[in-house]
Design a protein around this motif. Structure first.
Motif, mmCIF file in Angstrom:
data_model
loop_
_atom_site.group_PDB
_atom_site.id
_atom_site.type_symbol
_atom_site.label_atom_id
_atom_site.label_comp_id
_atom_site.label_asym_id
_atom_site.label_seq_id
_atom_site.Cartn_x
_atom_site.Cartn_y
_atom_site.Cartn_z
ATOM 1 N N LEU A 63 -20.806 -39.251 -36.758
ATOM 2 C CA LEU A 63 -21.896 -38.944 -36.032
ATOM 3 C C LEU A 63 -22.179 -37.325 -36.540
ATOM 4 O O LEU A 63 -22.878 -37.007 -35.950
ATOM 5 C CB LEU A 63 -21.361 -38.747 -35.192
ATOM 6 N N LEU A 74 -23.755 -36.349 -30.833
ATOM 7 C CA LEU A 74 -23.021 -37.120 -30.050
ATOM 8 C C LEU A 74 -23.576 -38.139 -29.133
ATOM 9 O O LEU A 74 -23.693 -39.267 -28.782
ATOM 10 C CB LEU A 74 -22.139 -36.180 -29.127
ATOM 11 N N GLU A 75 -25.170 -37.361 -28.700
ATOM 12 C CA GLU A 75 -25.746 -37.721 -27.926
ATOM 13 C C GLU A 75 -26.781 -38.969 -28.101
ATOM 14 O O GLU A 75 -27.026 -40.088 -27.826
ATOM 15 C CB GLU A 75 -26.279 -37.262 -27.207
ATOM 16 N N GLY A 78 -24.280 -42.110 -29.655
ATOM 17 C CA GLY A 78 -23.811 -43.138 -28.992
ATOM 18 C C GLY A 78 -24.824 -43.709 -27.534
ATOM 19 O O GLY A 78 -24.467 -45.032 -27.642
ATOM 20 N N ALA A 112 -18.095 -35.246 -25.767
ATOM 21 C CA ALA A 112 -18.356 -36.806 -26.289
ATOM 22 C C ALA A 112 -18.193 -37.786 -24.513
ATOM 23 O O ALA A 112 -18.911 -38.206 -24.494
ATOM 24 C CB ALA A 112 -17.443 -37.548 -27.263
ATOM 25 N N SER A 116 -21.747 -38.780 -25.026
ATOM 26 C CA SER A 116 -22.115 -39.678 -25.238
ATOM 27 C C SER A 116 -21.774 -41.051 -24.033
ATOM 28 O O SER A 116 -21.145 -40.807 -23.419
ATOM 29 C CB SER A 116 -21.395 -39.966 -26.033
#
Length: 425
Positions: A63, A74-75, A78, A112, A116
């Motif tokens: 990531l 993370l976004e 995700g 997260a 995410s």
């Protein structure tokens, strides 16, 4: 909040259910799986013609967060995972700085949960800074929920130090995820050693670079008793050694990535950095061995080794390009197209290798199943959809893939995490 999924073909490796059924979700849990459920729901999904599977669990994702967020976050990772039907993913620790402390694991889990749309399990490094010299705080990271340690991107070359790490992992009930590569044998290689490397005038990486560390790590796992998971296996001999370990009853599992069970050196027509990955694409004979290993149950897991890079880092000759390929958004369709459609795996085996087995390796007893009481992490997958992969549609920041334009069959329609729809086609 009630969600009702109607008329889908449910595939549950845990219960063996393989047929048309409804699934009722209340809040974050599956509460009922049966035909013709008569319940009033807040939302209903008509899954007619589609498979309803436990959400995919990807044991091997980069990531790039923290420190390399121009590649992924993370976004964004995700969202890419959600689009690919992945509801839980294991983030490798070769971040910047390296994730090697309890506090870092805990902070990444906190972030997260906020950033995410899917679950993220942050793995911890085996050694401080992944320098191979001093052990990380393995006990502390286990307490923070890392589930496994890994030196991914390299091997711990000091076998004595690695053995100590395995013992601590065993004591704390976590696994060791191994990237098997004898760095001293790479010798500047950028693709598989052989005729194609010679034709393109680049240095090769032999199968032995992977195989000698696979053998070593299995022997260390035998001595320490730790659960060993061998990442991104690429050679025929890796399959043979995992088979031997299983026959002996050792707690050893292996994963294969789609690029390794589909592409070989025969597919590399030019010196193109999009084909540069570690381990490299191997011979057609290795590809066949990996596919056979998946078919007969020697190889347990399909993961991606999702490794996003900026375009300027990959649009180069192999000698200069970074190693890596993205995979979160393509693993399901590639697996279905190349393994299920071609009779290598059944649809149930696909669910087993992409969800149930990874859940077992991580010790996640509430995941990997479509049955009452389990966490409502679910994917609705349309096996009839036909299209070509288009990297420009990826939600990941990374577009680095040799599969751009590749014809596939099968598409994720819905991804559900903790009972909430986080992706809808």
């Amino acid at each position: 909040m009630k969600l009702l999924i109607r008329n889908g073909h449910v595939l549950d490796p845990f219960t063996g259910l393989d047929g048309i059924s409804d699934v009722l979700v209340e809040d974050s849990r599956i509460v009922k799986v049966a035909e013709g459920i008569q319940e009033t729901a807040d939302q209903t999904i008509d899954a007619s013609g589609s498979y309803v599977m436990p959400g995919f669990i990807d044991l091997h994702v980069h990531l790039r967060d923290p420190g390399l967020t121009h590649k992924e976050t993370l976004e964004t990772g995700g969202r890419a995972a959600a689009r690919g039907g992945v509801t839980t993913m294991c983030a490798m620790p070769n971040t910047k700085p390296v994730t090697d402390m309890k506090e870092m694991v805990a902070d990444l889990h906190r972030r997260a949960a906020e950033e995410s749309p899917v679950h993220v399990i942050q793995l911890g490094a085996v050694t401080k800074g992944e320098m191979g010299e001093e052990l990380s705080d393995i006990k502390g990271m286990a307490e923070a929920g890392c589930h496994a340690i890994s030196e991914d991107g390299k091997s711990v070359m000091d076998a004595s130090l690695y053995r100590k790490a395995m013992r601590i992992a065993k004591e704390n009930g976590i696994s060791v995820f191994a990237h098997c590569e004898d760095i001293n044998m790479v010798e500047g290689g950028v693709m598989n050693a052989g005729a194609k490397a010679e034709e393109l005038g680049v240095k090769g990486i032999s199968n032995a670079v992977e195989d000698v560390i696979v053998a070593r790590d299995i022997l260390l796992a035998k001595e320490t008793g730790v659960r060993l998971h061998l990442c991104h296996c690429s050679t025929a001999d890796s399959v043979k050694m995992i088979a031997a370990a299983k026959k002996e009853g050792l707690p050893v599992t292996g994963e294969v990535c789609p690029h390794h069970f589909i592409l070989s050196t025969d597919d590399i027509k030019e010196n193109n950095g999009q084909y540069k990955m570690n381990p490299p694409l191997r011979s057609p004979e290795d590809v066949e061995a990996l596919r056979e290993g998946l078919k007969n149950g020697i190889m347990d897991v399909i993961s991606t080794d999702h490794a996003p890079h900026a375009e300027e880092e990959k649009n180069l000759p192999m000698e200069k390009a970074f190693f890596g390929i993205v995979g979160l958004e393509t693993s399901a369709c590639l697996t279905y197209t190349e393994l299920v459609e071609k009779g290598v795996l059944t649809p149930m085996q696909m669910a087993e290798k992409m969800s149930y087995n990874p859940a077992q390796i991580l010790g996640l007893q509430d995941k990997g199943s479509i049955s009452a009481g389990k966490t409502a992490d679910i994917v609705v997958f349309d096996p009839a959809a036909e299209y070509r992969i288009d990297k420009n549609t990826f939600l990941s920041k990374g577009k680095n893939t040799p599969f751009d334009g590749y014809p596939v069959k099968g598409e994720v329609l819905y991804t559900i995490v903790d009972g909430a729809i986080v992706y809808a086609k």
